[in-house]
Every structure is written in structure tokens, then in C-alpha cells.
Design an enzyme around this catalytic site. Structure first.
Site, PDB file in Angstrom:
ATOM      1  N   CYS A  94       6.635   1.462   6.125  1.00  0.00           N
ATOM      2  CA  CYS A  94       7.252   0.900   7.317  1.00  0.00           C
ATOM      3  C   CYS A  94       8.771   0.964   7.267  1.00  0.00           C
ATOM      4  O   CYS A  94       9.422   1.088   8.305  1.00  0.00           O
ATOM      5  CB  CYS A  94       6.751  -0.520   7.522  1.00  0.00           C
ATOM      6  SG  CYS A  94       4.949  -0.538   7.771  1.00  0.00           S
ATOM      7  N   VAL A  95       9.365   0.887   6.081  1.00  0.00           N
ATOM      8  CA  VAL A  95      10.822   1.003   5.961  1.00  0.00           C
ATOM      9  C   VAL A  95      11.255   2.402   6.393  1.00  0.00           C
ATOM     10  O   VAL A  95      12.158   2.569   7.217  1.00  0.00           O
ATOM     11  CB  VAL A  95      11.271   0.724   4.512  1.00  0.00           C
ATOM     12  CG1 VAL A  95      12.711   1.174   4.280  1.00  0.00           C
ATOM     13  CG2 VAL A  95      11.114  -0.762   4.198  1.00  0.00           C
TER      14      VAL A  95
END
Lengths: 219, 219, 219, 219
Positions: free
Chosen positions: A156-157
Site C-alpha cells: 500500500c505504501v
């Protein structure tokens, strides 16, 4: 002198015009990605030990609150008891079914100081921009820089940093404040991000920048 | 018996519910990402040797054309002589300024058979979905599966696969038909994609699937 | 005294908290929507007489160029000879098949001064934001206000104004510079837009605002 | 014989290739837009009398549940006590501040039968597609047709229908099941929608279609 493959790669990439500095903008926001118990509890199916990353996020929150820099916490959660809101993604990651919005896994880790005025928002997919109104929130407040922390670096980063670059908000990834369950995936994603999409920068440098941001200080 | 870190990682990820099969849908499209001279010519600033990937893409195009499976070629190009349409991205990758739409670098590699009926579309950013109408084209044709080829594995291929998963189209990455200027980045992205977002599958398996897709055969 | 239904409606809407002022931001861009021959030539299938609107757009362009306010021209065009890139929309509006990118209909009306440095971009659907990278262009330049002109008021102008509001850019519609083939549709859309999504404002007021915008003047 | 302006307009539009039939697809979903107390209670700031529309929505829900056609209820709500999540929109419509997610106004009208298996989702803006994952939910279930009901015709219904057309899902607006606080705005939006974006169709016709949809019946 021995030169590692990683060093050779970095040199080659620099020669080809990668790894330039995105640079800080004038008006940052801080996003803390998926630092919910379902990821920060090592016992959880999708969890791993992120104690160091939480430790690095704490001073960022402190300075953000002090300087009135907007703070956004995402949480990856699902409302549907049958997880149809995970779309085709749940075909791939069965463990998404541990992220029901009604469970303890949905809650932001208690060690992070969520204050009134901060935004906690749900998301269903990897990028904090996907299927959310994060873009509108940033635009309406004239944010131009996104300081990125949380997990996972290769998940997700990374997806959020790529989207931030695409949408036109300069992504700055805090090296000490992002983590992953795989060290190899973490390291390679930091390399790829810094080469192509975001500045991967040290905590101390970013704290100094945040302290220097004048126009948000309304005290 | 020696077990590599990569093997340990894969085992751990499988135990935690990653690496499941996305699975093929009923109605695929083929996307060939950025196989333009600016990337396939090793002399170009952003180029590398992708001869093997072109060799693997050729039979995919042949079967797609034969079976009336829709084919999309993206090209990463800019119209603005000052490259303002590269947004903040050009801060990071200076070499984007070699991708003017008026240059030879913008053209799809001659070794790939672009036919009348295929779609060639420009994009500005990493994901083929970003700032384009690709999703509308897929939805209007009721596509549910995206067969992904092209370059680079850790760049536009990965970003497109992640978005495909997010938008609800099953991403299938053709292992032999995707490439990257860094071997380490390539390998790690294939691992990450297969663990979390897409099926990374062999050319022969995908060709067999494409040949089996009945409802597109209108001959 | 006779009060018309329109006046009653406006009063009622104001009492309920509609029709407030969006207000000008600090950094505007000008968008000229679909002022291409396919719409400005009354003989064209989708055309109507927009001479007055062109006349109102000319001074806006002049001031924008003078004050270095970014200018965007959209054109609704299709590349596919079979118009599959019009998706399901062509089911509804058969006349979209007059907007091939290879035709005279695709060209911006000659009476409008498109300068080097202005952006001309294709779109496929009603909103200038849909399937385009307009938001990235606006964000990367820190635009916060969109001055909207063009056609048609009830079509692409309205859809763009609604999206501008949604994405977080203040939409300002220039009353004299938007037009429609139906007077009733035009008037009602201006009412709806001013009540709910955008400031519908006079040309003279907007010209004064544009002249006052300091930070873009680099001369 | 007297011909009204509305009739003249419709004739003119038909001659120019508007008002064609979008047509039903094979796999519909039903969306009920913003039928929450904040809009269906005539005493509410943003409310109006929508009793007839609720009456028309009830049989649609009944048939959808019977035929296993997916049902989506949107609610326009805000989580932030200071309504920053309403972005720049609240500049325009002050009354959005009556739609706190913690208020009675946020709840779907009791007269509508929300069943387990239906989806209730929040949105912040006009279109049900904006800042939500509706697209992914429809795609993952291979929906190709969106049956649209709710309020208001000139607001969220219209914006959702336009986006549905843009994203590639055929929009079908149920004439008896959509409403607006202004009769003029309602009538004109139905004309515009039917001319350009959606089929505006009678309840009885749509009920017959829904009953005929075979592949969703799993009983």
C-alpha cells in the site's frame, strides 16, 4: 574495491536520469497508511512487527499536530460479511478476510496519537487514492506534498506513492517509518520508489522540513 | 538441503494466505505496455534490450488477432515541448523528456504486429489506467481479464497490474513477455505481483487459455 | 406583483442554503470546452451557432495569455474508425460518429487564439476530467480555480463543472461564454449549476478577477 | 395544431441523432441514490416530499431481491465535525452540514427494505462513482447495466447517470422513482438525460426487464 550489484544498479540508473530529487513543496500533508492492528500485530494473519516504524511515526505526528499539518490515517477494511467489497483482490490474498470493519484488526494501533481534527478513512485497495476522496481532500486544502509512512512498503505504501506522483502531489517516503513483512521486498521497493516515483528520505530531514513549513502555523 | 531466502519468503507468504490464484475470467484483453522505441532501443536513454520479450509478445498478438481478443498498445508520450504534461514525475525521471510524441521514441517497435482494429493509446504516467479511458473501453466490451506484457516490470507493468486488480479486471502477467532494465527489480516485482496482485504465468499456459476462449471467436 | 416560478425556485433554494458563492481562489486556469468545428459550425450534425460565445471567449483568452494563466482547450474526438472508443455513449448519441480525430470537426474553431504554451487535449466523454490527466496538470501547477467556457451548457460544460467541484477545484462558469443547442436546457443548467456546483458569473467580473491575479504575472 | 417548445426540442434532437436507446445489458444492478432521511423528510433542510418515489422504489427492491440482482444504496454523509470532507462543495451548499454521519439524516428511509446482502455505502459528492469503489464492485460482478433511482434528479441522479455512461455501464433511469425539489429542474434533467446519457424508462418496463434477467436467478 568491491562494488555490489545494488551500487552498480544505482549508478546506472543515475546515469540514465533516474533518482533525481522530487523535492519538497510548500504545503505538506502526512499520511499514515494502514497502521491498524491487523497489520501491526505480529500475531495477525497479515501482521508483522512494526514497532520501529511506529516509533518513527510518533515524532512525525507530534510535529504535524504542532504545525497544523493535516494528518490522514488510512485503514484497509471491509464492510461486507462476505467480503465482496474486496472485489477480485480477495482471490489473490485470502487474508483480506481478517480485515472486517467490525473487528479489532480495523482499529488504528493505540500507540499512534489520533487527534480530533485528524482524518481516519477506510480504503478497500492498495492505493490510498483508489476508491476514496483523498484527492479532493488534498486539493481543497491546496496540499502539494504527501509525506508517506506506514505499511507495507511493497504494497500500500508503494501503490500510494505511485498514485501520489501520478495525481501531482510530491511523494516523500519516510525511510524509517515504512515497513514490510519481507526484507527483500522492502529494500527493493525503496530502491524502485527513489529511482522512479518518490524521494525516500530520512526521518530527521523530513522533521526539519515539517518544522520549517510556515504557512500552516496558525498559532 | 539449502533453502534460499526467496524460497523461505514464498513459503511464509503462502502460509499467510498470499499467492492464491486470481484465475482466468471469461473475456480477456491483451495489453502491450510501452513497447515503443524509447524503451526497446538499448541506445535510448530509457531503453534496454527487450528482444526476448518482443519474441514472447509476438505469438500472443498472433493468437489474440486470430481469436478476436481485443489488443491495446500503450505508449508513454508527451505532447508539450516543455513536458509540463509529465507533471511532477519529470522532477524524478529526467529521461521522460526523451518521450516527445513527435519523436521516433514514441513509435511502437516495428517487430510487433499492430493491426487495424487494435488500439494504440497514449498515456502520461505509470499505470495504463491513469488519465486514460482504458477502463471504459474494457467495461464497454465486458472484458474481465487483462493479459499484461511489456515494460518495465517494476514500473508501468507493475502499476498497471495493481490498478487492474483495483478496478476489478483480473491481471495475468506473462512471465516471458515482461522486462526491466534491472534484473533485481524485475525478479522482486514478479514475486510481489504474484504474491499480492496478479497471476504471474507462463507464456504457454496463457496461449492455451487464449485459444480456449470461445465467445470471442466470431470467425 | 407577479413572481415567476423561476424566481420562486431561486428564493426557495436560497432559503435552503443553496446558491452560496463558491468564491474565487488564488490560482486559476481557463478551460475552453469543445469549441471545435464539430460543435461551432451550425451545419455540423452536433453543431449550433456559438458566435456570441466565441466573442466572449476571445477576451478571456487575451487576458489569460497576458497574465500567464494556463489555458486548456478540450476537443471531443475519437481515434477508432469504428468508434469503439465512444464506449456505450454512442448507443445514445449517434452523432458522435461525426467527431473522428481525422476530420475537420476535430479542429478548434479558427476564431480562437490557440497559442504555443496552451494545451489542447482530446477527451472521449462529457467531463474534461474523465479519462484524461487534467487533474494532474492542474495539481502539478497548484491551480485551485477553473474558469469554464464552451459548449454545451447542459452537456460537457455541466459535467466538467460538477467534476471540478468534486475534485476540489472551484468552478466558475462564464455566463456569456457557454452555449447550448437548446435554450431551455441552457437556462436550466445555469440555474442548477449556480444553485449547487459552480458560480455562474458575468464575463466582466471574471475578467476583472483574472487581471487581479498577481502571482501568475511573471512579466 | 399547437406544438410546444419541448416537443420541438425533442424532434430537433432526434433529427440530430440524440435520444437513441442505450438499451438494456445482460447483467443489471439497482442503485438507490441518497434516499436517506436528510432528503426524504420534507422538514429536513435538504429534504422534499419523495413519497411517490419511495412507492416506486419498493417494487424494484422486491424484484431485485427476488432475482438476486445486486442492490446498492448510497448515502451522502460526512464524518468530519467541521465538514472538511465536503471539500469546496460546502462553499456552495451550506446545507451539506446537515448530513453528518452521526445524525438521523444519514439513515436510509425506513420505508425501503435494506436486506442483508445489499450494500449501503457512503459518498461525499454528487456522483455515486466519485471517491467510491462502486466501479470495482460493478466490474468484479460483471455488471453492465445500472438501474438508477433516488434523488435528486438534477443532482446526484444526473451526475451518477453521466458517470455510469462514461465508465461504460448502461444507465437506465426509472422515471417514477427519481425526484427533485424543483419540478422544472426535474423535467429538464429527464429530457437532457434521455437525449444524451441514459434511457429514461417507465417502472413497468424496467420491472419486466428485471424479471426477465435469467442468469442472476440462483434460486
Amino acid at each position: 574495491m568491491v562494488v555490489s550489484e545494488a551500487e552498480r544498479n544505482e549508478k546506472l540508473f543515475q546515469q540514465r536520469g533516474f533518482h533525481r530529487r522530487m523535492g519538497y513543496g510548500q504545503s505538506p500533508a502526512l499520511v499514515v497508511i494502514d497502521m491498524q492492528k491487523g497489520f501491526t500485530d505480529p500475531q495477525a494473519t497479515l501482521g508483522s512487527n512494526l514497532d520501529a516504524q511506529i516509533g518513527a511515526t510518533q515524532p512525525l505526528l507530534e510535529v504535524a499536530h504542532e504545525r497544523k499539518i493535516p494528518v490522514f490515517f488510512s485503514a484497509c477494511v471491509y464492510d461486507d460479511p462476505e467480503f465482496r467489497d474486496a472485489g477480485v483482490w480477495i482471490n489473490k490474498i485470502q487474508g483480506l478476510n481478517t480485515l472486517g470493519s467490525w473487528t479489532e484488526n480495523a482499529k488504528i494501533d493505540d500507540r499512534l496519537d489520533v487527534r480530533r481534527g485528524d482524518t481516519v478513512f477506510p480504503k478497500r485497495y492498495a492505493s490510498c487514492f483508489f476508491g476514496t476522496d483523498l484527492f479532493s481532500r488534498l486539493t481543497a486544502q491546496r496540499i502539494d506534498t504527501l509525506i508517506i509512512t506506514g505499511c507495507t512498503t511493497s504494497g500500500c505504501v508503494r501503490a500510494t506513492a505511485v498514485d501520489s506522483c501520478q495525481y501531482g502531489f510530491r511523494p516523500i517516503v519516510v525511510r524509517e517509518a515504512v515497513g514490510d513483512r519481507s526484507k527483500a521486498a522492502h529494500e527493493q521497493s525503496l530502491f524502485d520508489l527513489d529511482a522512479k516515483y518518490a524521494d525516500v528520505t530520512s526521518l530527521s530531514d523530513i522533521l526539519a522540513y515539517m518544522r520549517s513549513v510556515g504557512h500552516n502555523a496558525k498559532a
